[in-house]
Design a protein around this motif. Structure first.
Motif, PDB file in Angstrom:
ATOM      1  N   ALA A  23       0.835  -1.204   0.000  1.00  0.00           N
ATOM      2  CA  ALA A  23       0.000   0.000   0.000  1.00  0.00           C
ATOM      3  C   ALA A  23       0.869   1.252   0.000  1.00  0.00           C
ATOM      4  N   GLY A  24       1.909   1.266   0.822  1.00  0.00           N
ATOM      5  CA  GLY A  24       2.807   2.411   0.880  1.00  0.00           C
ATOM      6  C   GLY A  24       3.533   2.647  -0.438  1.00  0.00           C
ATOM      7  N   MET A  25       3.977   1.569  -1.066  1.00  0.00           N
ATOM      8  CA  MET A  25       4.669   1.694  -2.347  1.00  0.00           C
ATOM      9  C   MET A  25       3.729   2.221  -3.433  1.00  0.00           C
ATOM     10  N   THR A  26       2.475   1.819  -3.386  1.00  0.00           N
ATOM     11  CA  THR A  26       1.506   2.312  -4.360  1.00  0.00           C
ATOM     12  C   THR A  26       1.323   3.818  -4.216  1.00  0.00           C
ATOM     13  N   VAL A  27       1.143   4.285  -2.983  1.00  0.00           N
ATOM     14  CA  VAL A  27       0.980   5.723  -2.741  1.00  0.00           C
ATOM     15  C   VAL A  27       2.248   6.473  -3.146  1.00  0.00           C
ATOM     16  N   TRP A  28       3.407   5.931  -2.782  1.00  0.00           N
ATOM     17  CA  TRP A  28       4.691   6.566  -3.120  1.00  0.00           C
ATOM     18  C   TRP A  28       4.864   6.676  -4.634  1.00  0.00           C
ATOM     19  N   GLU A  29       4.493   5.626  -5.348  1.00  0.00           N
ATOM     20  CA  GLU A  29       4.622   5.631  -6.810  1.00  0.00           C
ATOM     21  C   GLU A  29       3.681   6.663  -7.437  1.00  0.00           C
ATOM     22  N   LEU A  30       2.485   6.807  -6.890  1.00  0.00           N
ATOM     23  CA  LEU A  30       1.541   7.793  -7.413  1.00  0.00           C
ATOM     24  C   LEU A  30       2.036   9.217  -7.146  1.00  0.00           C
ATOM     25  N   LYS A  31       2.631   9.448  -5.978  1.00  0.00           N
ATOM     26  CA  LYS A  31       3.121  10.782  -5.620  1.00  0.00           C
ATOM     27  C   LYS A  31       4.428  11.129  -6.331  1.00  0.00           C
ATOM     28  N   SER A  32       5.323  10.128  -6.483  1.00  0.00           N
ATOM     29  CA  SER A  32       6.647  10.375  -7.054  1.00  0.00           C
ATOM     30  C   SER A  32       7.044   9.193  -7.926  1.00  0.00           C
ATOM     31  N   PRO A  33       6.768   9.279  -9.234  1.00  0.00           N
ATOM     32  CA  PRO A  33       7.120   8.155 -10.119  1.00  0.00           C
ATOM     33  C   PRO A  33       8.607   7.816 -10.037  1.00  0.00           C
ATOM     34  N   THR A  34       8.899   6.551 -10.132  1.00  0.00           N
ATOM     35  CA  THR A  34      10.265   6.065  -9.961  1.00  0.00           C
ATOM     36  C   THR A  34      11.062   6.119 -11.256  1.00  0.00           C
ATOM     37  N   THR A  35      12.367   6.091 -11.121  1.00  0.00           N
ATOM     38  CA  THR A  35      13.266   6.001 -12.272  1.00  0.00           C
ATOM     39  C   THR A  35      14.165   4.783 -12.072  1.00  0.00           C
ATOM     40  N   MET A  36      14.675   4.277 -13.167  1.00  0.00           N
ATOM     41  CA  MET A  36      15.575   3.125 -13.091  1.00  0.00           C
ATOM     42  C   MET A  36      16.910   3.579 -12.501  1.00  0.00           C
ATOM     43  N   ARG A  37      17.496   2.732 -11.656  1.00  0.00           N
ATOM     44  CA  ARG A  37      18.837   3.000 -11.148  1.00  0.00           C
ATOM     45  C   ARG A  37      19.545   1.687 -10.884  1.00  0.00           C
ATOM     46  N   LYS A  38      20.866   1.750 -10.819  1.00  0.00           N
ATOM     47  CA  LYS A  38      21.656   0.545 -10.605  1.00  0.00           C
ATOM     48  C   LYS A  38      22.376   0.664  -9.274  1.00  0.00           C
ATOM     49  N   GLY A  39      22.145  -0.314  -8.402  1.00  0.00           N
ATOM     50  CA  GLY A  39      22.837  -0.398  -7.122  1.00  0.00           C
ATOM     51  C   GLY A  39      23.730  -1.627  -7.135  1.00  0.00           C
ATOM     52  N   PHE A  40      23.744  -2.380  -6.038  1.00  0.00           N
ATOM     53  CA  PHE A  40      24.577  -3.577  -6.002  1.00  0.00           C
ATOM     54  C   PHE A  40      23.951  -4.760  -6.740  1.00  0.00           C
ATOM     55  N   LEU A  41      22.653  -4.669  -7.043  1.00  0.00           N
ATOM     56  CA  LEU A  41      22.032  -5.718  -7.849  1.00  0.00           C
ATOM     57  C   LEU A  41      22.587  -5.632  -9.272  1.00  0.00           C
ATOM     58  N   PRO A  42      22.710  -6.764  -9.969  1.00  0.00           N
ATOM     59  CA  PRO A  42      23.356  -6.741 -11.290  1.00  0.00           C
ATOM     60  C   PRO A  42      22.499  -6.171 -12.419  1.00  0.00           C
ATOM     61  N   ILE A  43      21.341  -5.615 -12.092  1.00  0.00           N
ATOM     62  CA  ILE A  43      20.456  -5.051 -13.110  1.00  0.00           C
ATOM     63  C   ILE A  43      19.970  -3.679 -12.653  1.00  0.00           C
ATOM     64  N   ALA A  44      19.557  -2.867 -13.594  1.00  0.00           N
ATOM     65  CA  ALA A  44      18.919  -1.593 -13.253  1.00  0.00           C
ATOM     66  C   ALA A  44      17.494  -1.900 -12.798  1.00  0.00           C
ATOM     67  N   THR A  45      17.087  -1.305 -11.677  1.00  0.00           N
ATOM     68  CA  THR A  45      15.788  -1.627 -11.096  1.00  0.00           C
ATOM     69  C   THR A  45      15.014  -0.370 -10.724  1.00  0.00           C
ATOM     70  N   THR A  46      13.714  -0.540 -10.596  1.00  0.00           N
ATOM     71  CA  THR A  46      12.842   0.497 -10.047  1.00  0.00           C
ATOM     72  C   THR A  46      12.559   0.133  -8.598  1.00  0.00           C
ATOM     73  N   ARG A  47      11.862   1.010  -7.882  1.00  0.00           N
ATOM     74  CA  ARG A  47      11.489   0.699  -6.494  1.00  0.00           C
ATOM     75  C   ARG A  47      10.661  -0.572  -6.419  1.00  0.00           C
ATOM     76  N   GLY A  48       9.730  -0.727  -7.347  1.00  0.00           N
ATOM     77  CA  GLY A  48       8.879  -1.915  -7.357  1.00  0.00           C
ATOM     78  C   GLY A  48       9.671  -3.190  -7.600  1.00  0.00           C
ATOM     79  N   ASP A  49      10.660  -3.113  -8.492  1.00  0.00           N
ATOM     80  CA  ASP A  49      11.523  -4.276  -8.738  1.00  0.00           C
ATOM     81  C   ASP A  49      12.275  -4.662  -7.477  1.00  0.00           C
TER      82      ASP A  49
END
Length: 102
Positions: A23-49
């Motif tokens: 529920a929190g992620m849904t509200v957060w996504e509606l208020k502030s759409p996410t962008t792809m970024r690369k952290g320590f995971l081997p792929i670029a991800t969004t918050r939902g990923d």
């Protein structure tokens, strides 16, 4: 209908946390759409990923702990099986790490 499930306090807390996160992620996504970024995971991800990967990891940590709890008793010479709260805290810490740095 749910008689086959063992709704202990840790299980209830775990699923309640998942519901609140979704529920929190849904509200957060509606208020502030996410962008792809690369952290320590081997792929670029969004918050939902990262949430999905983190929830899978948390579930596997809990399942592994449940499966090994009896062995921990033998290996470490414990009088009783360790509390399931240990795996809950560990899985939520890993989920937070994946969400923040993944």
């Amino acid at each position: 209908m749910f008689d086959w499930m063992v709704w202990t306090t840790p299980v209830t807390v775990f699923f309640t946390c998942i519901g609140l996160m979704l529920a929190g992620m849904t509200v957060w996504e509606l208020k502030s759409p996410t962008t792809m970024r690369k952290g320590f995971l081997p792929i670029a991800t969004t918050r939902g990923d990262r949430l999905f990967i983190g929830l899978l990891t948390a579930g596997y940590i809990n399942l592994a702990f449940i499966g090994l709890a009896g062995k921990f008793t033998t290996w470490f010479g414990l009088e009783q099986e360790p509390s399931i709260w240990i795996s809950f805290v560990a899985s939520m810490a890993v989920l937070a790490l994946i969400m923040r740095r993944g």
